[in-house]
Write a protein that holds these residues in place. Sequence first.
Motif, PDB file in Angstrom:
ATOM      1  N   ILE A 282       0.814   3.248 -10.559  1.00  0.00           N
ATOM      2  CA  ILE A 282       1.843   2.866  -9.592  1.00  0.00           C
ATOM      3  C   ILE A 282       2.419   4.103  -8.905  1.00  0.00           C
ATOM      4  O   ILE A 282       2.662   4.112  -7.693  1.00  0.00           O
ATOM      5  CB  ILE A 282       2.956   2.053 -10.278  1.00  0.00           C
ATOM      6  CG1 ILE A 282       2.408   0.697 -10.751  1.00  0.00           C
ATOM      7  CG2 ILE A 282       4.134   1.841  -9.338  1.00  0.00           C
ATOM      8  CD1 ILE A 282       1.885  -0.188  -9.643  1.00  0.00           C
ATOM      9  N   ALA A 283       2.642   5.177  -9.685  1.00  0.00           N
ATOM     10  CA  ALA A 283       3.125   6.422  -9.076  1.00  0.00           C
ATOM     11  C   ALA A 283       2.099   6.958  -8.075  1.00  0.00           C
ATOM     12  O   ALA A 283       2.460   7.435  -6.986  1.00  0.00           O
ATOM     13  CB  ALA A 283       3.408   7.462 -10.158  1.00  0.00           C
ATOM     14  N   GLY A 284       0.809   6.876  -8.430  1.00  0.00           N
ATOM     15  CA  GLY A 284      -0.242   7.304  -7.505  1.00  0.00           C
ATOM     16  C   GLY A 284      -0.242   6.473  -6.239  1.00  0.00           C
ATOM     17  O   GLY A 284      -0.438   7.001  -5.132  1.00  0.00           O
ATOM     18  N   PHE A 285       0.008   5.185  -6.377  1.00  0.00           N
ATOM     19  CA  PHE A 285       0.101   4.311  -5.212  1.00  0.00           C
ATOM     20  C   PHE A 285       1.250   4.743  -4.308  1.00  0.00           C
ATOM     21  O   PHE A 285       1.119   4.817  -3.077  1.00  0.00           O
ATOM     22  CB  PHE A 285       0.287   2.868  -5.664  1.00  0.00           C
ATOM     23  CG  PHE A 285       0.734   1.928  -4.577  1.00  0.00           C
ATOM     24  CD1 PHE A 285      -0.054   1.697  -3.456  1.00  0.00           C
ATOM     25  CD2 PHE A 285       1.959   1.264  -4.670  1.00  0.00           C
ATOM     26  CE1 PHE A 285       0.361   0.828  -2.449  1.00  0.00           C
ATOM     27  CE2 PHE A 285       2.379   0.402  -3.678  1.00  0.00           C
ATOM     28  CZ  PHE A 285       1.582   0.184  -2.565  1.00  0.00           C
ATOM     29  N   GLY A 286       2.395   5.068  -4.918  1.00  0.00           N
ATOM     30  CA  GLY A 286       3.545   5.491  -4.131  1.00  0.00           C
ATOM     31  C   GLY A 286       3.311   6.794  -3.392  1.00  0.00           C
ATOM     32  O   GLY A 286       3.828   7.001  -2.294  1.00  0.00           O
ATOM     33  N   LEU A 287       2.521   7.681  -3.970  1.00  0.00           N
ATOM     34  CA  LEU A 287       2.263   8.981  -3.357  1.00  0.00           C
ATOM     35  C   LEU A 287       1.159   8.936  -2.303  1.00  0.00           C
ATOM     36  O   LEU A 287       1.031   9.854  -1.497  1.00  0.00           O
ATOM     37  CB  LEU A 287       1.888  10.000  -4.442  1.00  0.00           C
ATOM     38  CG  LEU A 287       3.010  10.392  -5.408  1.00  0.00           C
ATOM     39  CD1 LEU A 287       2.443  11.218  -6.556  1.00  0.00           C
ATOM     40  CD2 LEU A 287       4.106  11.162  -4.676  1.00  0.00           C
ATOM     41  N   SER A 288       0.355   7.887  -2.316  1.00  0.00           N
ATOM     42  CA  SER A 288      -0.805   7.853  -1.421  1.00  0.00           C
ATOM     43  C   SER A 288      -0.377   7.473  -0.006  1.00  0.00           C
ATOM     44  O   SER A 288       0.432   6.577   0.206  1.00  0.00           O
ATOM     45  CB  SER A 288      -1.836   6.831  -1.931  1.00  0.00           C
ATOM     46  OG  SER A 288      -1.286   5.525  -1.932  1.00  0.00           O
ATOM     47  N   GLY A 289      -0.936   8.163   0.961  1.00  0.00           N
ATOM     48  CA  GLY A 289      -0.687   7.834   2.362  1.00  0.00           C
ATOM     49  C   GLY A 289      -1.795   6.998   2.955  1.00  0.00           C
ATOM     50  O   GLY A 289      -1.660   6.458   4.050  1.00  0.00           O
ATOM     51  N   SER A 290      -2.904   6.868   2.225  1.00  0.00           N
ATOM     52  CA  SER A 290      -4.050   6.088   2.684  1.00  0.00           C
ATOM     53  C   SER A 290      -3.975   4.681   2.104  1.00  0.00           C
ATOM     54  O   SER A 290      -3.730   4.504   0.903  1.00  0.00           O
ATOM     55  CB  SER A 290      -5.353   6.758   2.246  1.00  0.00           C
ATOM     56  OG  SER A 290      -6.448   5.865   2.361  1.00  0.00           O
ATOM     57  N   LEU A 291      -4.176   3.676   2.935  1.00  0.00           N
ATOM     58  CA  LEU A 291      -4.163   2.294   2.460  1.00  0.00           C
ATOM     59  C   LEU A 291      -5.218   2.067   1.401  1.00  0.00           C
ATOM     60  O   LEU A 291      -4.956   1.449   0.369  1.00  0.00           O
ATOM     61  CB  LEU A 291      -4.376   1.337   3.638  1.00  0.00           C
ATOM     62  CG  LEU A 291      -4.525  -0.150   3.275  1.00  0.00           C
ATOM     63  CD1 LEU A 291      -3.254  -0.674   2.627  1.00  0.00           C
ATOM     64  CD2 LEU A 291      -4.874  -0.968   4.525  1.00  0.00           C
ATOM     65  N   TRP A 292      -6.421   2.579   1.632  1.00  0.00           N
ATOM     66  CA  TRP A 292      -7.517   2.306   0.704  1.00  0.00           C
ATOM     67  C   TRP A 292      -7.301   3.001  -0.631  1.00  0.00           C
ATOM     68  O   TRP A 292      -7.591   2.431  -1.689  1.00  0.00           O
ATOM     69  CB  TRP A 292      -8.850   2.745   1.330  1.00  0.00           C
ATOM     70  CG  TRP A 292      -9.097   2.037   2.625  1.00  0.00           C
ATOM     71  CD1 TRP A 292      -9.033   2.564   3.879  1.00  0.00           C
ATOM     72  CD2 TRP A 292      -9.385   0.645   2.795  1.00  0.00           C
ATOM     73  NE1 TRP A 292      -9.274   1.597   4.820  1.00  0.00           N
ATOM     74  CE2 TRP A 292      -9.502   0.419   4.202  1.00  0.00           C
ATOM     75  CE3 TRP A 292      -9.574  -0.415   1.915  1.00  0.00           C
ATOM     76  CZ2 TRP A 292      -9.791  -0.843   4.712  1.00  0.00           C
ATOM     77  CZ3 TRP A 292      -9.857  -1.679   2.432  1.00  0.00           C
ATOM     78  CH2 TRP A 292      -9.971  -1.878   3.817  1.00  0.00           C
ATOM     79  N   VAL A 293      -6.756   4.201  -0.611  1.00  0.00           N
ATOM     80  CA  VAL A 293      -6.430   4.886  -1.866  1.00  0.00           C
ATOM     81  C   VAL A 293      -5.312   4.140  -2.586  1.00  0.00           C
ATOM     82  O   VAL A 293      -5.336   3.947  -3.808  1.00  0.00           O
ATOM     83  CB  VAL A 293      -6.021   6.350  -1.602  1.00  0.00           C
ATOM     84  CG1 VAL A 293      -5.538   7.019  -2.890  1.00  0.00           C
ATOM     85  CG2 VAL A 293      -7.201   7.127  -1.024  1.00  0.00           C
ATOM     86  N   GLY A 294      -4.318   3.688  -1.822  1.00  0.00           N
ATOM     87  CA  GLY A 294      -3.221   2.935  -2.415  1.00  0.00           C
ATOM     88  C   GLY A 294      -3.694   1.647  -3.055  1.00  0.00           C
ATOM     89  O   GLY A 294      -3.272   1.294  -4.162  1.00  0.00           O
ATOM     90  N   VAL A 295      -4.576   0.917  -2.373  1.00  0.00           N
ATOM     91  CA  VAL A 295      -5.129  -0.327  -2.930  1.00  0.00           C
ATOM     92  C   VAL A 295      -5.912  -0.039  -4.205  1.00  0.00           C
ATOM     93  O   VAL A 295      -5.841  -0.792  -5.182  1.00  0.00           O
ATOM     94  CB  VAL A 295      -6.016  -1.031  -1.878  1.00  0.00           C
ATOM     95  CG1 VAL A 295      -6.861  -2.126  -2.513  1.00  0.00           C
ATOM     96  CG2 VAL A 295      -5.146  -1.603  -0.758  1.00  0.00           C
ATOM     97  N   ALA A 296      -6.663   1.062  -4.220  1.00  0.00           N
ATOM     98  CA  ALA A 296      -7.415   1.435  -5.416  1.00  0.00           C
ATOM     99  C   ALA A 296      -6.468   1.694  -6.592  1.00  0.00           C
ATOM    100  O   ALA A 296      -6.734   1.263  -7.731  1.00  0.00           O
ATOM    101  CB  ALA A 296      -8.267   2.673  -5.134  1.00  0.00           C
ATOM    102  N   PHE A 297      -5.353   2.386  -6.353  1.00  0.00           N
ATOM    103  CA  PHE A 297      -4.380   2.629  -7.419  1.00  0.00           C
ATOM    104  C   PHE A 297      -3.781   1.313  -7.920  1.00  0.00           C
ATOM    105  O   PHE A 297      -3.594   1.122  -9.126  1.00  0.00           O
ATOM    106  CB  PHE A 297      -3.266   3.556  -6.922  1.00  0.00           C
ATOM    107  CG  PHE A 297      -3.577   5.012  -7.090  1.00  0.00           C
ATOM    108  CD1 PHE A 297      -3.782   5.561  -8.351  1.00  0.00           C
ATOM    109  CD2 PHE A 297      -3.656   5.853  -5.987  1.00  0.00           C
ATOM    110  CE1 PHE A 297      -4.072   6.911  -8.509  1.00  0.00           C
ATOM    111  CE2 PHE A 297      -3.946   7.206  -6.142  1.00  0.00           C
ATOM    112  CZ  PHE A 297      -4.145   7.741  -7.404  1.00  0.00           C
ATOM    113  N   LEU A 298      -3.464   0.391  -7.000  1.00  0.00           N
ATOM    114  CA  LEU A 298      -2.921  -0.899  -7.416  1.00  0.00           C
ATOM    115  C   LEU A 298      -3.932  -1.681  -8.246  1.00  0.00           C
ATOM    116  O   LEU A 298      -3.572  -2.358  -9.212  1.00  0.00           O
ATOM    117  CB  LEU A 298      -2.512  -1.724  -6.190  1.00  0.00           C
ATOM    118  CG  LEU A 298      -1.217  -1.322  -5.481  1.00  0.00           C
ATOM    119  CD1 LEU A 298      -1.008  -2.198  -4.251  1.00  0.00           C
ATOM    120  CD2 LEU A 298      -0.024  -1.439  -6.416  1.00  0.00           C
ATOM    121  N   ALA A 299      -5.201  -1.614  -7.871  1.00  0.00           N
ATOM    122  CA  ALA A 299      -6.235  -2.313  -8.632  1.00  0.00           C
ATOM    123  C   ALA A 299      -6.375  -1.732 -10.031  1.00  0.00           C
ATOM    124  O   ALA A 299      -6.570  -2.469 -11.003  1.00  0.00           O
ATOM    125  CB  ALA A 299      -7.573  -2.239  -7.889  1.00  0.00           C
TER     126      ALA A 299
END
Length: 394
Positions: free
Chosen positions: A326-343
């Motif tokens: 979740i912290a990685g998702f918050g730090l990501s500026g890329s949608l695809w990277v953020g979705v990967a962290f959420l998954a």
Amino acid sequence: MDTSESRTEERDPAPETPRRRGWRRWAMDTRPLRRPAYRRLWGSTIVTAVGSQLTAVAVPKQIYDITGSSAWVGAASLAGLVPLIVFALWGGAIADSMDRRKLLLITNSGIAVTSLLFWLQAFAGLESVAALMVLLAMQQAFWGLNAPARTASIARLVPEDELPAAGALGSTVMQTGQVAGPLLAGALIPVIGLPELYLIDALALCVTVWAVYRLPSLPPLAGTGKRRAGVREIVAGFRYISGHTVLLLSFLADIIAMVLGMPRALFPQLAAQTYAPYGEGLALGLLFAAIPIGAVLGGLFSGTFSRARRHGWMVIGAVVAWGVAIAGFGLSGSLWVGVAFLAVAGGPRLTDVLHGTAGSAFGPRTAVTGGGLLVVAVMLALAAGVPALRRYRV
């Protein structure tokens, strides 16, 4: 078509089933689908699973469009949580005291009517958060009554040896709907607009009502008609949990992960601001679908974890991994990277209030990242302070 004969049967007779051999031993067991009554219920679940997710995306999106505030999104989620809990607590007892088919007809019809009212207020341009909260509370109350009745009905429609397979089929459909529904919503919002999502859900629920109408009668079994759920039974349940340290700690670990680290209330704001260059509809659909995608993938490899014996460390590791993701998702500026962290993280709505308020105060990315880091810190503190959790094994 005359359905009177089908309604007098409580479950189809169990045919002789050959032992599954070769690759079929590893494939999903679809035997329950050979039974017409269960197949109708399962088919209605497919429609409900996808359609309900259209509304689940549309409501927070509409509230954010009206208010521009994630705090209101979180507050609306709480308005739905309270009736869901209250009616779910009594839903099992009600399902045991009346014909379950009748209860399913009432609750599914109620959900369909609320979806139609959602469409009417959006189509009329009402723009009232209060109206949305009231409709959400009504819908979740019906859901609270519907879920126990639907689950309990399965045991009356398939033989006992097929219950695990029937449960797996239902779970797979619900998880798939949680992925497909948000993706479909994200694709449709830019094309047909928000109000039509509610209308599609309402029309889909009409199919569900028809499928339930075709089910056989499911009256209470002997000895269950007088069952009631009261405060005494609820208190007894909490007393049981409090008397089992490891069970209590497991619940506490789950609460830590969900309350501090579930950023769902921030998804409309993130889609409209942080990930706007990707297209708001696409971003919104992907954000809502990402965690269910991770849950489906995790289920496919669940056998790896089911053989583990040090369950205490498994719980600690899972919650810490959730927080890091979740912290990685918050730090990501890329949608695809953020979705990967959420998954990878792959909840409860009390967290929506916390994250919604924090997101409005500090910004969505700061709230998400801080929540994830708090999950890691609090879980590690719990693991260090309570040796019983670390020592637990099976």
